[in-house]
Enzyme design. Structure first.
Site, PDB file in Angstrom:
ATOM      1  N   THR A   1      59.015  33.424  31.851  1.00 33.77           N
ATOM      2  CA  THR A   1      58.926  32.173  32.589  1.00 33.77           C
ATOM      3  C   THR A   1      58.905  32.436  34.097  1.00 33.77           C
ATOM      4  OG1 THR A   1      60.154  31.072  30.843  1.00 33.77           O
ATOM      5  CG2 THR A   1      60.030  29.935  32.948  1.00 33.77           C
TER       6      THR A   1
ATOM      7  N   GLU B   1      70.141  26.270  30.507  1.00 31.86           N
ATOM      8  CA  GLU B   1      68.851  26.555  31.144  1.00 31.86           C
ATOM      9  C   GLU B   1      69.036  27.311  32.452  1.00 31.86           C
ATOM     10  OE1 GLU B   1      66.989  26.242  28.762  1.00 31.86           O
ATOM     11  OE2 GLU B   1      65.555  24.667  29.254  1.00 31.86           O
TER      12      GLU B   1
END
Lengths: 320, 320
Positions: B185, B132
């Site tokens: 994002t 991530e």
């Protein structure tokens, strides 16, 4: 309860805010608490004929929360008679232990019982909230709801009001220490910032979710890890002398967590056993010893039941 | 698993944020998901020999999350050999469904199995978080933890990391609709305010506490009442065409609640039964019909299990 001439109800103290549960979470203590006695009168209107256990509270029913709550109920029910009420304060006012809430809850429950229980205990929350509106200017539910319903109570939202009973999924004991300084709720609210950093918000709701999970999954360690408040405690605790030392002493003595009760100045600590809670009490009291500040402290269990009937018919106050 | 030459693991898509659970709550879907295949090589280092199901992902192990995760594990374990890896993408990238998390979780699990399971699945969270970090610049856990652990997972805090498995206390089905628009994002994070009004914060954590209580007390109605986000959704949903209409359609079709999945653009809706979730899917798809925006949608159960082994030894990729 038509055959009953009078009713006496007891409603307990409560701890609101509960660290990360600011404004939404509260729980009941089995003691201390307030009692309200009530009987019907033929004359219309409400009279408060006696107030015990405290000096200086108004006996004007429009000024005392028990009169305010009772009046709202009489109006809602269109009752054709009046009420005589008495208040027995069993706890200090302005302590952060939900004193006005206990009086309001006891009044709501006693009047409801006297009138044949037209409302469920949960329905009494909105009436007891009127006592809070009178006492603090804001009709909050996070003290009256646990005082009425017992255990832990979540006030999820106010629009519309959503009161969620969580009960007592795991045994908990609470030590509360009240340093007898004057601290107005309104002052304690004034110092709160109206904007909070997003990062602090995220940690706060992460902790509240952890507290809920700890409680409902019966996980003492998780509950303890979650009892933090990085937003309000730093601001409010500066109004409470020796707060940091008392909190540290409570944790060192084995408390699961500790924080400000309501808007203070009382400090609460949660423990898994009564013995632990008593050791925590000793440790907390020791910090104030010799400080010149008078204290009152209690060790209470978080009870399943909140408000309850403690007398009817056979009870006669000495004054009558 | 010393006798095994290779391992293939499947890790599922996830929904993070979950309305009021911004940055702390996520849950797994039983599908879609990614598969990672891995075998030991005598040569040091990691090679990614194939990527299926998607175009344009880098096969450079320093640039692809599966290589990044595996490299961290090799370093932690001081393994004296290398790895050959393959990635089978079963879900779209950039959808808000935890695509990089699924690849990272599958990689962590596959490598761990191949090396004899030195880590528990929960211990793999920190390795998968490195994927991530590579994908989004932030090592968040709210997708990788449910992808690894299944069910609902609370990331209570990061300092230190506290991952709380909530499981699946009540049966839930999730409809997710992915409108195939590009939405980074990083952009979706940029539009977030860094300060939030206290009042909104209180409503948000009241709702999150309600969501936790609904889940853990198995109360569908409470869970549904709590699925709100008055802070982030209004800001982020403007980046998602037809969001309001899709959400309204989902609720009208019987969903318990709906919101943005992760940082979008996918929209999720929770339902109590599969039949309901299918009806919700139809209603959500109908809104985009004729809009010119391509969509993909899924109906998935929230599963008890997250990542799992789907092949070893007997499995040979066609390419070898």
């Amino acid at each position: 309860m038509n055959s009953t001439d009078f009713v006496k109800a007891y409603a307990p103290a409560t701890v609101a805010n509960v660290c990360c549960g600011f404004d939404v979470l509260g729980f009941a203590l089995d003691q201390p608490g307030d009692e309200v006695w009530v009987r019907k009168t033929e004359a219309q209107g409400i009279t408060i004929s006696a107030i015990h256990g405290i000096e200086g509270l108004s006996a004007n029913p429009a000024e005392n929360v028990i009169g305010v709550v009772a009046q709202k109920m009489l109006e809602a029910l269109e009752v054709p008679h009046g009420l005589e009420m008495q208040l027995h304060k069993g706890m200090p006012v302005g302590s952060g232990l939900g004193s006005s809430a206990a009086s309001s809850a006891a009044a709501a429950y006693a009047v409801n019982e006297l009138l044949g229980s037209p409302f469920s205990t949960k329905e009494l929350v909105v009436f007891a909230m009127e006592g809070e509106r009178k006492a603090s200017g804001s009709a909050h539910a996070d003290n009256v709801a646990p005082s009425l319903l017992g255990g832990f109570v979540l006030v999820r939202d106010y629009e519309p009001l959503d009161v969620v009973e969580l009960g007592v999924p795991l045994e908990l004991y609470c030590t509360v220490l009240y340093p007898q300084i004057e601290l107005k709720t309104s002052l304690s609210r004034q110092i709160l910032k109206q904007e909070i950093p997003l990062k602090q918000g995220i940690r706060q709701w992460g902790n509240l979710a952890g507290l809920m999970a700890g409680l409902l999954k019966k996980d003492y360690a998780l509950l303890g890890r979650s009892l933090h408040d990085a937003i309000f405690e730093p601001e409010r605790s500066i109004l409470i002398p020796l707060f940091k030392q008392v909190k540290s002493a409570a944790l060192a003595a084995g408390a699961l967590g500790a924080g400000i009760s309501g808007s203070g100045p009382s400090i609460f600590a949660l423990s898994a056993t009564r013995a632990q809670a008593l050791a925590v009490q000793e440790a907390m009291e020791a910090i104030y010893s010799g400080s010149g500040i008078e204290t009152k402290s209690y060790v209470a269990q978080v009870p399943e039941q909140g408000v309850r009937l403690v007398g009817h018919s056979s009870y006669k106050p000495a004054q009558l």
